[in-house]
Design a protein around this motif. Structure first.
Motif, short mmCIF file in Angstrom:
data_model
loop_
_atom_site.label_atom_id
_atom_site.label_comp_id
_atom_site.label_asym_id
_atom_site.label_seq_id
_atom_site.Cartn_x
_atom_site.Cartn_y
_atom_site.Cartn_z
N GLY A 96 0.77 -1.24 0.00
CA GLY A 96 0.00 0.00 0.00
C GLY A 96 0.79 1.28 0.00
O GLY A 96 0.27 2.31 -0.39
N SER A 97 2.03 1.25 0.44
CA SER A 97 2.82 2.47 0.45
C SER A 97 3.11 2.93 -0.98
O SER A 97 3.49 2.14 -1.84
CB SER A 97 4.15 2.24 1.18
N LYS A 98 2.94 4.21 -1.22
CA LYS A 98 3.21 4.78 -2.53
C LYS A 98 4.51 5.57 -2.54
O LYS A 98 4.77 6.32 -3.47
CB LYS A 98 2.05 5.67 -2.96
N ALA A 99 5.29 5.42 -1.50
CA ALA A 99 6.57 6.12 -1.44
C ALA A 99 7.47 5.67 -2.58
O ALA A 99 7.43 4.51 -3.01
CB ALA A 99 7.25 5.86 -0.10
N ARG A 100 8.27 6.60 -3.09
CA ARG A 100 9.20 6.27 -4.16
C ARG A 100 10.53 5.81 -3.59
O ARG A 100 11.10 6.45 -2.73
CB ARG A 100 9.42 7.50 -5.06
N TYR A 101 10.98 4.70 -4.10
CA TYR A 101 12.28 4.18 -3.70
C TYR A 101 13.14 4.00 -4.94
O TYR A 101 12.67 3.49 -5.96
CB TYR A 101 12.14 2.84 -2.97
N GLU A 102 14.39 4.41 -4.83
CA GLU A 102 15.28 4.37 -5.98
C GLU A 102 16.23 3.18 -5.93
O GLU A 102 17.10 3.05 -6.78
CB GLU A 102 16.10 5.67 -6.05
N THR A 103 16.04 2.30 -4.96
CA THR A 103 16.93 1.15 -4.83
C THR A 103 16.13 -0.14 -5.03
O THR A 103 14.93 -0.18 -4.74
CB THR A 103 17.60 1.13 -3.45
N PRO A 104 16.78 -1.20 -5.51
CA PRO A 104 16.08 -2.48 -5.71
C PRO A 104 15.52 -3.00 -4.38
O PRO A 104 16.14 -2.84 -3.33
CB PRO A 104 17.18 -3.40 -6.24
N ARG A 105 14.36 -3.60 -4.44
CA ARG A 105 13.71 -4.09 -3.23
C ARG A 105 14.21 -5.49 -2.89
O ARG A 105 14.28 -6.38 -3.75
CB ARG A 105 12.20 -4.12 -3.43
N GLN A 106 14.57 -5.68 -1.63
CA GLN A 106 14.94 -6.98 -1.11
C GLN A 106 13.78 -7.54 -0.28
O GLN A 106 12.97 -6.79 0.26
CB GLN A 106 16.20 -6.89 -0.24
N GLU A 107 13.71 -8.84 -0.16
CA GLU A 107 12.62 -9.47 0.57
C GLU A 107 12.53 -9.00 2.02
O GLU A 107 11.44 -8.91 2.59
CB GLU A 107 12.78 -11.00 0.51
N ASP A 108 13.68 -8.72 2.62
CA ASP A 108 13.71 -8.34 4.04
C ASP A 108 13.85 -6.83 4.23
O ASP A 108 14.27 -6.38 5.29
CB ASP A 108 14.85 -9.05 4.77
N ASP A 109 13.49 -6.04 3.24
CA ASP A 109 13.59 -4.58 3.34
C ASP A 109 12.42 -4.00 4.13
O ASP A 109 11.56 -3.28 3.59
CB ASP A 109 13.65 -3.94 1.94
N HIS A 110 12.37 -4.31 5.39
CA HIS A 110 11.36 -3.72 6.28
C HIS A 110 11.90 -3.69 7.70
O HIS A 110 12.86 -4.41 8.06
CB HIS A 110 10.03 -4.47 6.21
#
Length: 272
Positions: A96-110
């Protein structure tokens, strides 16, 4: 874990060069959480924090916000929050977050995963460089606070990126919740807040700190969802009944308190 350790090492070079700004619970909210933690450290943990931080926890509580949009630290931007879907934790931008991220997402990125990883790593603090411990502590200090904020846990079945009105002006629900300590405790010092509203017995603290950050997020779910119900999309905050304002203050004051005690618990456990 090796990849995570390498990431921490890469962060060290810019620790003291970051601009001053604040987000999350906002500077005051994070600082009062840090102050509560400062008041509940064991003597050894207090010495270790002084060694690695050089100042009280409260002075370091917003550091992670100050660096989140720099090139060196932008990959930590997802760590300020957590998403929940089908009973599982995941990066917030999957729920649901619409924040923009410029880095690749990892499974544990929380935040939940990162706090647990850092706790495990810092238990071996004697084998780590001082700089690695310093960065790790600063990350934990901020993430524990953020994960107690109603606007930082994203539920797949609950819209969160919406606006309400405050004094007729359009504002994000999230932004309004971030300012909770400032809004509800104007003129109240951190000592006054702690002494008047946060004192707990040893048995109460033990019960509060049972489990880990994952259990604490699950335990806060009902309060997070209640806040969304109290401030639905488009509502004028100033027109809400006194009972709504009272309940929002009660919830957010409690979440600040709980975050402070639990942060102290984590740091005490690391330096036991």
């Amino acid at each position: 874990m090796k990849r995570f350790s390498r990431i921490l090492v890469l962060l060290l070079a810019v620790v003291v060069l970051m601009p001053q700004c604040a987000y999350g619970w906002n500077g005051k909210g994070h600082a009062v959480i840090g102050h509560i933690a400062d008041c509940n450290l064991t003597p050894k943990a207090r010495r270790m924090c002084q060694k690695y931080l050089g100042s009280p926890i409260s002075h370091n509580a917003s550091w992670m916000d100050k660096v989140r949009y720099t090139d060196a630290y932008h990959h930590t931007a997802r760590w300020h929050s957590v998403g929940i879907k089908d009973g599982k934790f995941m990066p917030s931008d999957l729920t649901g977050s619409k924040a923009r991220y410029e880095t690749p997402r990892q499974e544990d990125d929380h935040g939940v995963a990162k706090v647990l990883q850092l706790q495990k790593q810092l238990r071996d603090y004697r084998k780590l460089s001082d700089s690695t411990v310093t960065v790790g502590l600063k990350l934990i200090i901020h993430m524990v606070g953020d994960l107690h904020c109603p606007g930082h846990t994203f539920f797949a079945d609950q819209p969160q990126q919406y606006h309400i009105k405050v004094g007729g002006k359009r504002t994000h629900y999230h932004s309004n919740m971030d300012r909770s300590f400032h809004n509800f405790n104007q003129g109240v010092s951190y000592d006054e807040f702690y002494n008047d509203k946060c004192r707990m017995t040893k048995s109460e603290i033990k019960a509060l700190c049972r489990g880990d950050i994952a259990a604490w997020v699950w335990g806060n779910e009902a309060m997070f969802r209640e806040c969304y119900k109290l401030l639905p999309p488009g509502v004028e905050y100033d027109d809400q009944p006194a009972e709504t304002h009272r309940r929002l203050k009660e919830i957010t004051d409690r979440l600040h308190r709980d975050a402070g005690y639990r942060l102290a618990h984590i740091i005490n456990e690391i330096f036991r």
